[in-house]
Motif scaffolding. Structure first.
Motif, mmCIF file in Angstrom:
data_model
loop_
_atom_site.group_PDB
_atom_site.id
_atom_site.type_symbol
_atom_site.label_atom_id
_atom_site.label_comp_id
_atom_site.label_asym_id
_atom_site.label_seq_id
_atom_site.Cartn_x
_atom_site.Cartn_y
_atom_site.Cartn_z
ATOM 1 N N TYR B 16 -29.149 14.448 20.899
ATOM 2 C CA TYR B 16 -27.844 15.075 20.530
ATOM 3 C C TYR B 16 -27.720 15.373 18.910
ATOM 4 O O TYR B 16 -27.226 16.391 18.314
ATOM 5 C CB TYR B 16 -26.587 14.347 20.924
ATOM 6 N N PRO B 17 -28.100 14.129 18.216
ATOM 7 C CA PRO B 17 -28.116 14.475 16.615
ATOM 8 C C PRO B 17 -28.887 15.581 16.003
ATOM 9 O O PRO B 17 -28.078 16.163 15.488
ATOM 10 C CB PRO B 17 -28.458 12.914 16.088
ATOM 11 N N MET B 20 -27.112 18.822 17.098
ATOM 12 C CA MET B 20 -25.971 18.796 16.578
ATOM 13 C C MET B 20 -26.277 19.432 14.898
ATOM 14 O O MET B 20 -25.465 20.415 14.425
ATOM 15 C CB MET B 20 -24.965 17.699 16.481
ATOM 16 N N ARG B 21 -27.327 18.870 14.228
ATOM 17 C CA ARG B 21 -27.521 19.211 12.979
ATOM 18 C C ARG B 21 -28.075 20.716 12.752
ATOM 19 O O ARG B 21 -27.295 21.452 11.951
ATOM 20 C CB ARG B 21 -28.704 18.225 12.175
ATOM 21 N N MET B 24 -24.853 22.786 13.388
ATOM 22 C CA MET B 24 -24.025 22.825 12.027
ATOM 23 C C MET B 24 -24.785 23.641 11.039
ATOM 24 O O MET B 24 -24.092 24.197 10.121
ATOM 25 C CB MET B 24 -24.014 21.438 11.351
ATOM 26 N N GLY B 25 -26.003 23.848 10.933
ATOM 27 C CA GLY B 25 -26.734 24.643 9.885
ATOM 28 C C GLY B 25 -26.515 26.027 10.336
ATOM 29 O O GLY B 25 -26.318 26.724 9.440
ATOM 30 N N VAL B 67 -31.943 26.787 19.370
ATOM 31 C CA VAL B 67 -32.228 27.925 18.546
ATOM 32 C C VAL B 67 -31.733 29.117 19.279
ATOM 33 O O VAL B 67 -30.984 29.964 18.715
ATOM 34 C CB VAL B 67 -33.826 27.851 18.140
ATOM 35 N N ILE B 123 -36.002 27.484 8.881
ATOM 36 C CA ILE B 123 -35.840 26.321 7.757
ATOM 37 C C ILE B 123 -34.950 25.055 8.270
ATOM 38 O O ILE B 123 -35.365 23.995 7.752
ATOM 39 C CB ILE B 123 -35.118 26.984 6.613
ATOM 40 N N LEU B 124 -34.303 25.257 9.044
ATOM 41 C CA LEU B 124 -33.400 24.405 9.867
ATOM 42 C C LEU B 124 -34.517 23.249 10.646
ATOM 43 O O LEU B 124 -34.356 21.954 10.470
ATOM 44 C CB LEU B 124 -32.474 24.811 10.840
ATOM 45 N N GLU B 126 -37.524 22.944 9.824
ATOM 46 C CA GLU B 126 -38.384 22.323 8.727
ATOM 47 C C GLU B 126 -37.618 21.253 8.132
ATOM 48 O O GLU B 126 -38.130 20.083 7.913
ATOM 49 C CB GLU B 126 -38.858 23.363 7.696
ATOM 50 N N LEU B 127 -36.185 21.382 7.787
ATOM 51 C CA LEU B 127 -35.480 20.290 7.362
ATOM 52 C C LEU B 127 -35.404 19.269 8.264
ATOM 53 O O LEU B 127 -35.476 17.997 7.734
ATOM 54 C CB LEU B 127 -34.008 20.793 7.067
ATOM 55 N N GLU B 128 -35.522 19.300 9.698
ATOM 56 C CA GLU B 128 -35.541 18.376 10.649
ATOM 57 C C GLU B 128 -36.843 17.482 10.557
ATOM 58 O O GLU B 128 -37.072 16.585 11.152
ATOM 59 C CB GLU B 128 -35.401 18.993 12.114
ATOM 60 N N GLY B 129 -37.869 18.090 9.871
ATOM 61 C CA GLY B 129 -39.076 17.517 9.583
ATOM 62 C C GLY B 129 -40.152 17.902 10.811
ATOM 63 O O GLY B 129 -40.990 17.021 10.986
#
Lengths: 186, 164
Positions: B16-17, B20-21, B24-25, B67, B123-124, B126-129
């Motif tokens: 979920y986290p 959700m992130r 949000m993006g 996505v 990029i979202l 990538e931001l998640e790693g």
């Protein structure tokens, strides 16, 4: 000055995104409610088909060819339109959301392109045939119904047709805009 | 034997986290809209869970659904989002805190929203790693092309956040 690693760190540690038990219960409720709605939808559709078939059997006893032609055109165009909508819905539901994003995007684009064909060809044709069927029936209505009821049928049908056209126009506009955005290269 | 519902609960709690992130993006930090999208994502997870064959990891599979759900649903809101982003930007630039969110995150949401839908997804992730290979699997774009794109978007994003 923020470098990308800082942004990434901030991103991954943002608050308010954690799962809750309450959230899961709400989700599970939604899942079950969707399954119920699908079941109810199927029942309603079956009942509609039974009513329509009974009505057709009932009116087939009439000897007037004009009546049969008019009512067949009206019901036929409606049935074709509903069948195409159901087929579209099935096609949309068959799009696999777990495919990679490029394939998904291409499947979604194909779906909306197919819908464009329906909007530009099938829908106007169905509306036209429906209206022709209705116009064929008008003299019969005038001859058999009271003047007041005849006027009521005439005007309420025009209003219904106009509302229906506005509804279809909005749907077409929204779907064409989705198609346009999907086709934007990025 | 674990029931489908228990399996689903575990998947929900673990994923979920990040879902959700990501949402949000896509929604420029609009929490209500993001929650709707996250819910939509997990409904699709439930509907497709029986068909999941472990060909990719469950995480990759969920990211794909998320996505694609955002891609399909967000189009209705896009114009509104753009306006929201511009508004947020203006307030953020004048050093007034429009929400309780930190300025940097607000700025980041706005910068992400300037990207095209595909670049936004990349990029979202990538931001998640996520490893770039996994991103390329989710997006259906060749690894080499993803690497180049990420490099370019990272530069764009960092510049935007720093108001350069």
């Amino acid at each position: 000055m923020n470098n990308f690693e800082e942004l990434q760190n901030k991103w991954q540690n943002q608050s308010g995104t954690s799962a809750t038990d309450n959230g899961f219960e709400t989700l599970l409720h939604s899942v079950k409610s969707i399954e119920n709605k699908q079941r109810i939808g199927n029942i309603v559709l079956t009942i509609t088909i039974i009513i329509l078939a009974s009505f057709l059997i009932y009116v087939s006893g009439y000897k007037s060819n004009t009546f049969l032609l008019g009512i067949s055109l009206m019901i036929g165009s409606l049935v074709v339109r509903i069948a195409i909508e159901l087929y579209s819905l099935k096609k949309l539901r068959s799009i696999n959301f777990s495919k990679d994003s490029s394939t998904f995007k291409s499947d979604l684009t194909n779906y909306y392109s197919f819908r464009k064909y329906i909007h530009y060809l099938v829908t106007p044709l169905a509306l036209m045939i429906y209206a022709i069927g209705f116009v064929i029936l008008l003299p019969l209505f005038k001859a058999t119904l009271s003047h007041g009821f005849y006027l009521y049928i005439l005007f309420s049908s025009i209003v219904f047709l106009l509302i229906f056209c506005v509804f279809i126009y909005k749907q077409i506009k929204s779907e064409l805009s989705k198609l346009k955005q999907l086709q934007v290269q990025d | 034997m674990v029931s489908k519902e228990n399996k689903y609960k575990n998947i929900y709690q673990e994923n979920y986290p990040k879902v959700m992130r990501l949402c949000m993006g896509y929604t420029v930090g609009d929490e209500a809209l993001a929650k709707d999208l996250a819910q939509e994502t997990f409904i699709k997870v439930w509907q497709n869970l029986d068909g999941f064959r472990n060909e990719s990891g469950i995480g990759t599979w969920i990211y794909r659904i998320c996505v694609n759900t955002c891609l399909a649903e967000i189009r209705k809101q896009r114009k509104k989002d753009r306006n929201l982003s511009i508004d947020t930007f203006q307030v953020s630039d004048s050093n007034e805190d429009p929400t309780e969110k930190e300025d940097m995150l607000v700025q980041l949401y706005g910068c992400i929203n300037k990207l095209s839908s595909t670049n936004k997804a990349i990029i979202l992730l990538e931001l998640e790693g996520l490893p770039q290979l996994e991103i390329s699997e989710i997006m259906g774009i060749k690894h080499e092309a993803i690497r180049t794109r990420i490099h370019r978007i990272k530069q764009q994003l960092t510049k935007c956040v720093n108001n350069e």
